[in-house]
Enzyme design. Structure first.
Site, PDB file in Angstrom:
ATOM      1  N   HIS A   1     -10.324   3.105  19.406  1.00 34.88           N
ATOM      2  CA  HIS A   1      -9.763   4.206  20.223  1.00 34.88           C
ATOM      3  C   HIS A   1     -10.441   4.332  21.594  1.00 34.88           C
ATOM      4  O   HIS A   1      -9.773   4.401  22.625  1.00 34.88           O
ATOM      5  CB  HIS A   1      -9.891   5.537  19.479  1.00 34.88           C
TER       6      HIS A   1
ATOM      7  N   GLY B   1       0.853  -1.186   0.000  1.00 36.15           N
ATOM      8  CA  GLY B   1       0.000   0.000   0.000  1.00 36.15           C
ATOM      9  C   GLY B   1       0.890   1.238   0.000  1.00 36.15           C
ATOM     10  O   GLY B   1       0.540   2.277   0.557  1.00 36.15           O
TER      11      GLY B   1
ATOM     12  N   LYS C   1     -13.139  20.243  17.536  1.00 34.13           N
ATOM     13  CA  LYS C   1     -12.253  19.096  17.644  1.00 34.13           C
ATOM     14  C   LYS C   1     -11.770  19.042  19.085  1.00 34.13           C
ATOM     15  O   LYS C   1     -11.124  19.977  19.569  1.00 34.13           O
ATOM     16  CB  LYS C   1     -11.057  19.273  16.694  1.00 34.13           C
TER      17      LYS C   1
ATOM     18  N   ASP D   1     -15.746   2.723  13.807  1.00 28.66           N
ATOM     19  CA  ASP D   1     -14.622   3.593  13.444  1.00 28.66           C
ATOM     20  C   ASP D   1     -13.896   4.146  14.677  1.00 28.66           C
ATOM     21  O   ASP D   1     -12.674   4.309  14.656  1.00 28.66           O
ATOM     22  CB  ASP D   1     -15.162   4.752  12.592  1.00 28.66           C
TER      23      ASP D   1
ATOM     24  N   ARG E   1      -0.136  -1.791  -6.821  1.00 29.32           N
ATOM     25  CA  ARG E   1      -0.354  -2.309  -8.184  1.00 29.32           C
ATOM     26  C   ARG E   1       0.161  -1.365  -9.262  1.00 29.32           C
ATOM     27  O   ARG E   1       0.549  -1.775 -10.322  1.00 29.32           O
ATOM     28  CB  ARG E   1      -1.847  -2.546  -8.405  1.00 29.32           C
TER      29      ARG E   1
ATOM     30  N   GLY F   1      -0.355   4.680  -1.187  1.00 30.11           N
ATOM     31  CA  GLY F   1      -1.593   5.170  -0.569  1.00 30.11           C
ATOM     32  C   GLY F   1      -1.445   6.446   0.241  1.00 30.11           C
ATOM     33  O   GLY F   1      -0.340   6.933   0.512  1.00 30.11           O
TER      34      GLY F   1
ATOM     35  N   ALA G   1       0.426   6.121   3.665  1.00 31.85           N
ATOM     36  CA  ALA G   1       1.881   6.076   3.503  1.00 31.85           C
ATOM     37  C   ALA G   1       2.407   7.495   3.295  1.00 31.85           C
ATOM     38  O   ALA G   1       3.391   7.912   3.930  1.00 31.85           O
ATOM     39  CB  ALA G   1       2.244   5.174   2.337  1.00 31.85           C
TER      40      ALA G   1
ATOM     41  N   LYS H   1      -5.628  -0.463  11.128  1.00 28.24           N
ATOM     42  CA  LYS H   1      -7.032  -0.670  11.416  1.00 28.24           C
ATOM     43  C   LYS H   1      -7.855  -0.446  10.146  1.00 28.24           C
ATOM     44  O   LYS H   1      -7.326   0.206   9.248  1.00 28.24           O
ATOM     45  CB  LYS H   1      -7.490   0.251  12.540  1.00 28.24           C
TER      46      LYS H   1
ATOM     47  N   ASP I   1      -3.069   1.239  16.712  1.00 31.34           N
ATOM     48  CA  ASP I   1      -4.157   2.140  17.079  1.00 31.34           C
ATOM     49  C   ASP I   1      -3.446   3.456  17.352  1.00 31.34           C
ATOM     50  O   ASP I   1      -2.749   3.587  18.368  1.00 31.34           O
ATOM     51  CB  ASP I   1      -4.885   1.647  18.325  1.00 31.34           C
ATOM     52  N   HIS I   2      -3.586   4.405  16.439  1.00 37.64           N
ATOM     53  CA  HIS I   2      -2.712   5.585  16.557  1.00 37.64           C
ATOM     54  C   HIS I   2      -2.970   6.388  17.831  1.00 37.64           C
ATOM     55  O   HIS I   2      -2.121   7.142  18.280  1.00 37.64           O
ATOM     56  CB  HIS I   2      -2.786   6.467  15.297  1.00 37.64           C
TER      57      HIS I   2
END
Ligand code: BG6
Length: 492
Positions: free
Chosen positions: A241, A13, A342, A236, A47, A16, A19, A149, A178-179
């Protein structure tokens, strides 16, 4: 101390978003700090038929602005190699094997490999199988798999996924990300709990009245609606989390501060979660979806979202942890998109004084707050004497410790921290399979109850963008005589 690491990363990946947004900048920081030096290389696979040159351009772009000099960025990018790869084609692993061997020799890596699976979990099994059968795992170094995840979609799919991986890699080599566990203030929970006798003594159902966890987001689903429609907020944010935070707050003290002991206690904490019956789900959980307001469109108007979608973009719930220390302490949790602000925050509300001897109306309970995002801080609300000429008044004051700009600049980003932990083989801040198991067991019961219950179309969607969720999320606490300590819509 900066311990130089030797490793070959193989990222599935590699083209992506994750990354480019997280992994390459984090690796670059580790490079700048000297943890990664000469002895590392990265093979990015996906790919698309990219060339090495193009891949290195992409890597340079993803770290743009972070470099001290162009030469530094170039040197870093020169460690990156691209291989166009179809994960189901055995021949491609033959090429991958050769490239990996060549780079191992060139950079004198000593056989250490980290396989980063940043793609659809659907392919994890076949990738792990090929890594073994094509000898891409080495005999002379470590071989660790890092898994992004979501780890499954429910308990059954998580078990399947785990079986697929663990047939080829033992649990101690599987690093499930799990960040949130890489965030400074989340890691601080253990420091405060196990580094202060004051809190050690008070951390139980005799002194804690309730705990509140809020993971609130101002953003909507952005360009991820396709994924979100099949996930919803429960899977999610709650399954991973939030339950990880619950585990850190309610676990018993580990015997030593090591990954084995810490994760053992977290597993027990998650095992102690009361799994709800459908009736209990009704009483203890609330779901919501945002509707238009404050200049933002509603969830159903977002791209790739069904016009009659009932996917929840908000969850609030009351959890019970049936352990000796926490039985009877409600753990209120909530998370949602398009909320007022937030804010990731944990409030531990202590029991109020058993008797108020002051002639001053009500006194407020002590609250210990961990502010995780956006500004890492901790605070403790205490009662003290109000300064006055006459009489004896009590007022509440809050002691606050905030990470200032200098400290924040020094704080590694969550992914950077976690990558370094994986390089060192420290699994403390990665989720053990049994934690995942008990988390899904808890979440599945809610999901299944919701899937069987028909949503009242008259009342759903049920909260406006920019609010703090549906009224029912406030009622959930009010019926226990409690309220959300974090209430940004009513703060001065
Ligand atoms: C991710 C979720 O795990 O966490 C996202 O998939 C969410 O939907 C994100 O936005 C929130 O992370 P943070 O670190 O911004 O609070």
């Amino acid at each position: 101390m900066t311990t130089k690491q030797k490793a070959l990363f193989i990222i599935f990946g590699g083209t992506g978003d994750l990354a480019q947004r997280k992994l390459y900048p984090s690796l670059f920081n580790l490079y700048k700090k000297g943890f990664l030096n000469e002895n590392f290389a990265v093979i990015g696979t996906a790919r698309r038929p990219w060339s090495n040159d193009h891949y290195q351009d992409v890597v340079r772009n993803s770290i743009s602005g972070m470099e001290d000099t162009a030469q530094q960025a170039n040197e870093f990018a020169s460690h990156f190699y691209y291989q166009s790869h179809n994960v189901t084609d055995t021949n491609h692993y033959v090429t991958l094997f050769e490239l990996a061997q060549k780079l191992d020799e060139k950079y004198q890596i000593g056989g250490n490999r980290l396989f980063y699976l940043a793609m659809s979990p659907h392919f994890f099994g076949t990738i792990c199988e090929h890594l073994r059968s094509q000898n891409i795992v080495t005999a002379n170094g470590y071989n660790r798999v890092i898994v992004e995840k979501p780890f499954g979609h429910d308990l059954a799919s998580a078990i399947q996924l785990n079986d697929d991986i663990c047939k080829f890699f033992p649990e101690e080599d599987v690093f499930r990300i799990d960040h949130y566990l890489g965030k400074e203030m989340i890691q601080n929970i253990a420091a405060v709990r196990f580094g202060n006798n004051l809190f050690k003594a008070l951390w139980n159902n005799r002194y804690i009245d309730n705990i509140q966890i809020t993971l609130s987001e101002a953003l909507g689903v952005e360009e991820r609606a396709g994924y979100y429609e099949t996930s919803g907020c429960l899977r999610d944010m709650v399954q991973n989390h939030i339950l990880q935070i619950v585990a850190l707050l309610t676990m018993n003290a580990p015997v030593t501060f090591s990954d084995v002991d810490i994760r053992q206690e977290k597993i027990s904490a998650l095992k102690a979660l009361q799994v709800y019956t459908p009736q209990e789900v009704k009483e203890n959980f609330v779901r919501g979806q945002y509707t238009q307001g404050n200049g933002q469109v509603g969830y159903r108007q977002e791209n790739q979202v069904a016009k009659d979608s009932v996917t929840e973009t908000f969850v609030a719930g009351k959890l019970h942890v049936n352990s000796m220390s926490f039985a009877g302490v409600p753990i209120y949790v909530r998370s949602g998109k398009r909320l007022a602000t937030k804010g990731t925050r944990i409030d531990v509300v202590f029991k109020n004084m058993p008797n108020n001897i002051f002639d001053c109306g009500q006194i407020l309970p002590n609250v210990l707050t961990f502010n995780v995002d956006p500004i890492p801080a901790m605070s403790l609300r205490l009662n003290s004497k109000a300064v006055s000429q006459e009489g004896y008044g009590i007022e509440d004051n809050t002691l606050t410790y905030t990470h200032d700009n200098a400290l924040r600049a020094q704080t590694p980003e969550a992914y950077e921290k976690l990558l370094l932990d994986a390089l060192k083989g420290d699994a403390t801040n990665f989720t053990h399979w049994q934690e995942v198991y008990y988390s899904w067991r808890f979440v599945d019961a809610i999901r299944q109850a919701w899937d069987q219950e028909k949503i009242d179309v008259e009342t759903f969607p049920n909260y406006e963008c920019g609010s703090m969720g549906p009224k029912a999320a406030f009622d959930l606490l009010a019926k226990d005589g409690n309220h959300w300590e974090f209430d940004p819509c009513h703060e001065g």
